[in-house]
Every structure is written in C-alpha cells, then in structure tokens.
Design an enzyme around this catalytic site. Structure first.
Site, PDB file in Angstrom:
ATOM      1  N   HIS A 131      -8.493   1.549  -3.626  1.00 51.83           N
ATOM      2  CA  HIS A 131      -8.150   0.421  -2.002  1.00 51.83           C
ATOM      3  C   HIS A 131      -8.434   1.319  -1.333  1.00 51.83           C
ATOM      4  CE1 HIS A 131      -7.527  -2.851   0.440  1.00 51.83           C
ATOM      5  NE2 HIS A 131      -5.752  -2.872   0.012  1.00 51.83           N
ATOM      6  N   ASN A 184       0.956  -1.166  -0.122  1.00 44.52           N
ATOM      7  CA  ASN A 184       0.292  -0.218   0.192  1.00 44.52           C
ATOM      8  C   ASN A 184       0.497   1.706   0.372  1.00 44.52           C
ATOM      9  OD1 ASN A 184      -2.946  -1.140  -0.076  1.00 44.52           O
ATOM     10  ND2 ASN A 184      -2.313  -2.179   2.061  1.00 44.52           N
ATOM     11  N   ALA A 204     -14.236  -8.368  -2.056  1.00 43.82           N
ATOM     12  CA  ALA A 204     -14.658  -9.847  -1.311  1.00 43.82           C
ATOM     13  C   ALA A 204     -15.370  -9.899  -0.290  1.00 43.82           C
ATOM     14  CB  ALA A 204     -13.229 -10.960  -1.135  1.00 43.82           C
ATOM     15  N   VAL A 249      -1.495   0.357  -2.487  1.00 49.66           N
ATOM     16  CA  VAL A 249      -1.595  -0.675  -4.180  1.00 49.66           C
ATOM     17  C   VAL A 249      -1.648   0.105  -5.140  1.00 49.66           C
ATOM     18  CG1 VAL A 249      -3.488  -1.075  -3.753  1.00 49.66           C
ATOM     19  CG2 VAL A 249      -2.092  -2.161  -4.611  1.00 49.66           C
TER      20      VAL A 249
END
EC number: 1.1.1.27
Length: 314
Positions: free
Chosen positions: A178, A123, A153, A125
């Site tokens: 992200h 990160n 997920a 990322v």
C-alpha cells in the site's frame, strides 16, 4: 467474545479512526463499539457524540470509551493509532516511529486476554500488520491489514469514471505494497464480464496511456489529498467498514487486504496486499491470480522493498 454479540474495539480516535467509527454507527454493524485512545478525554468525547447518532442508525449499538481491558471480549480490534503521514512524506518514512508505538499497543491489547481478529490501518500498513502478527502471537489468518482495499476502490472509481460505468461493475485490483511500489493487475481487469483489454482493443476513444495515467493518480492519490486537506480518512474509513462487515457477517468476500504470504505469488514471510477470501475466521484463503511476467516482476520488487524497509525495525 460474548455469544451472539459482536464487539469491536477501535484503538485510535484520530481522523481515520473517527471516520471508521461514524461509518460503523451509521450502518449499525456491531452491537458493541468501544473507543480507546491515549487521549482519554478525546475518546470520551467521540463516544458521547457517536452515541447520540445511534437513534438514527438501522440497529442499536452500545458505544463507550474504554481501555485495553475491553479487548478481552472483543471479536475484532481495529488499530488506526499512530503518527500520520505528513506532506512530502512516504508511508515507508513512518516505519520506525510507528513500529515503536505499535509494539506497545499490541502488548497492551494481548495482556487483556484478547483472542479475536486484528485489523490494521496505520501506515506503513503492510509492515505494521507484520509487526502486529509477530508481537501478538496470533495465527496469521487472524491478523489482517487494510492492504490495498482503498487503492483498489480508487482504481475502480477512476476506471468507472473514465469508461462511464458504475464502479461497482468494475472488477480490477491493485496489489503489492500500500504505497509507491503497488501495481495494477491489468491482465485480470474486467468491466462486468468483459476484459478491459478487449474493450481497449475495440474502442479507439480508450487509450492505454490514459489507463496508465489513471493508475498514477491512484498510486499518488494520498499525496494529492494530503497536499490539499492535510490527511485522507473517508475512503479508508469505508474500506475498514467493508472488511469489518466481511468478518462479522462471515461473508467469504474477496477483498485486497494485507495478508501473510507463505509461497503464494512466489513470495513468503511478508504481509502484502493481495485478493483474499475474508470471513469470521479472518483470512480463509489467498486468491492467487496468474500474473503476467511484467506484473510478476513488479510484485516481486514491491515485496523486496517492504522486506528491506522492515528488516531494521524487527
């Protein structure tokens, strides 16, 4: 690359890297698996420990600790090295420190003659995937970030738990950075073949405010976990495994990786988490969802934040 033999090199044997490594050996995904770390003794110890698990694996894997020179024949290099996120620290707070580390790592790998695919997990990322692309000189299709695979997920798991449905039958995406500006694509969320918005309209027990809370828990999951145990690694380890399998097995699977945009979603010159078709060549194509106006605005904001944060370190 050796004909008929898949070699994966992992750079970084911290908690994330080792969770990924264990997943790889557990499922017997590659014939050769190399661990590289600035702490050579740590890499050696992890390789020894993992090699002792190979007899229990579904297929044999040769495991060893090595150096950047081993990247020359690698099909895939996975980078998890870098400074971890601390309690109260955002992923974007890490940008300057980890960019410096990454530039050195990528140069070392490319000096080996590496000509495979990069998969980045460190990160922030999206930014570090962009840095890797720029430093490596490889085609954009062959530089991929883990993106929002883990976020998606988490989203599927929490929605499945709320609706009492197997998360494997929940089809819903998180896109964008992200991190804190990511967003859920509610307009395309389905349970099996039924739209989530239809289920919501036909069942009084399900409420939009509950779904909004689920997204907040997805977005903030890393903070909650870091507060309690110091780091996240199992989920991202499995996410990296999933992308690895899609690449090595030439699956043409759709995963929400960090991919380079050049006009898709109205954005360009940025790596961002979006659904993409992944195969042996890397990113075959980006799947462009038709976002509603609210989603478009939030996605544009997410990309803007990434670009503004990235500008000073490039």
């Amino acid at each position: 690359m050796k004909k008929g033999i898949n070699r994966v090199v992992l750079v970084g044997t911290g908690a994330v890297g080792c969770s990924y490594a264990y997943s790889m050996i557990n499922q017997g995904v590659a014939e050769e698996f190399v661990l590289v770390d600035v702490n050579e003794a740590k890499a050696e110890g992890e390789a020894m420990d993992l090699s002792h698990a190979v007899p229990f694996s579904p297929s044999p894997t040769k495991v060893w600790s090595g150096s950047y020179a081993d990247c020359k024949d690698a099909d895939l290099v996975v980078i998890t090295a870098g400074l971890p996120q601390k309690p109260g620290e955002t992923r974007l707070d890490l940008v300057e420190k980890n960019t410096k580390i990454f530039k050195q790592i990528v140069r070392g790998i490319m000096d080996s003659g590496f000509d495979g695919i990069f998969l980045i997990a460190t990160n922030p990322v999206d930014i570090l995937t962009y840095v890797t692309w720029k430093e490596s000189g490889l085609p954009k299709e062959r530089v991929i970030g883990s993106g929002t695979t883990l976020d998606s997920a988490r989203f599927r798991y929490m929605l499945g738990d709320y609706l009492d449905v197997d998360p494997r039958n929940v089809h819903a995406y998180i896109v964008g950075e992200h991190g804190d500006t990511e967003l859920p694509v509610w307009s395309h969320a389905t349970i099996g073949v039924q739209k989530l918005e239809t289920i919501l309209a036909n069942n009084e027990q399900y409420k939009q405010e509950d779904l909004d809370k689920i997204f907040e828990n997805v977005r903030d999951a890393a903070y909650h976990i870091i507060e309690r145990k110091g780091a996240t690694y199992y989920g991202i380890g499995m996410s990296l495994l999933r992308v690895t399998k899609a690449i090595l097995n030439n699956e043409n699977s759709v995963l929400t990786v960090s991919a380079y945009l050049e006009g898709q979603y109205g954005e360009k010159d940025a790596y961002v988490g979006v659904p993409a078709v992944i195969n042996r060549e890397g990113v075959r194509e980006i799947v462009e969802l038709e976002l509603n106006e609210d989603e478009k605005a939030k996605f544009a904001h997410s990309v803007k934040v990434l670009k503004e944060t990235m500008a000073p370190v490039l």
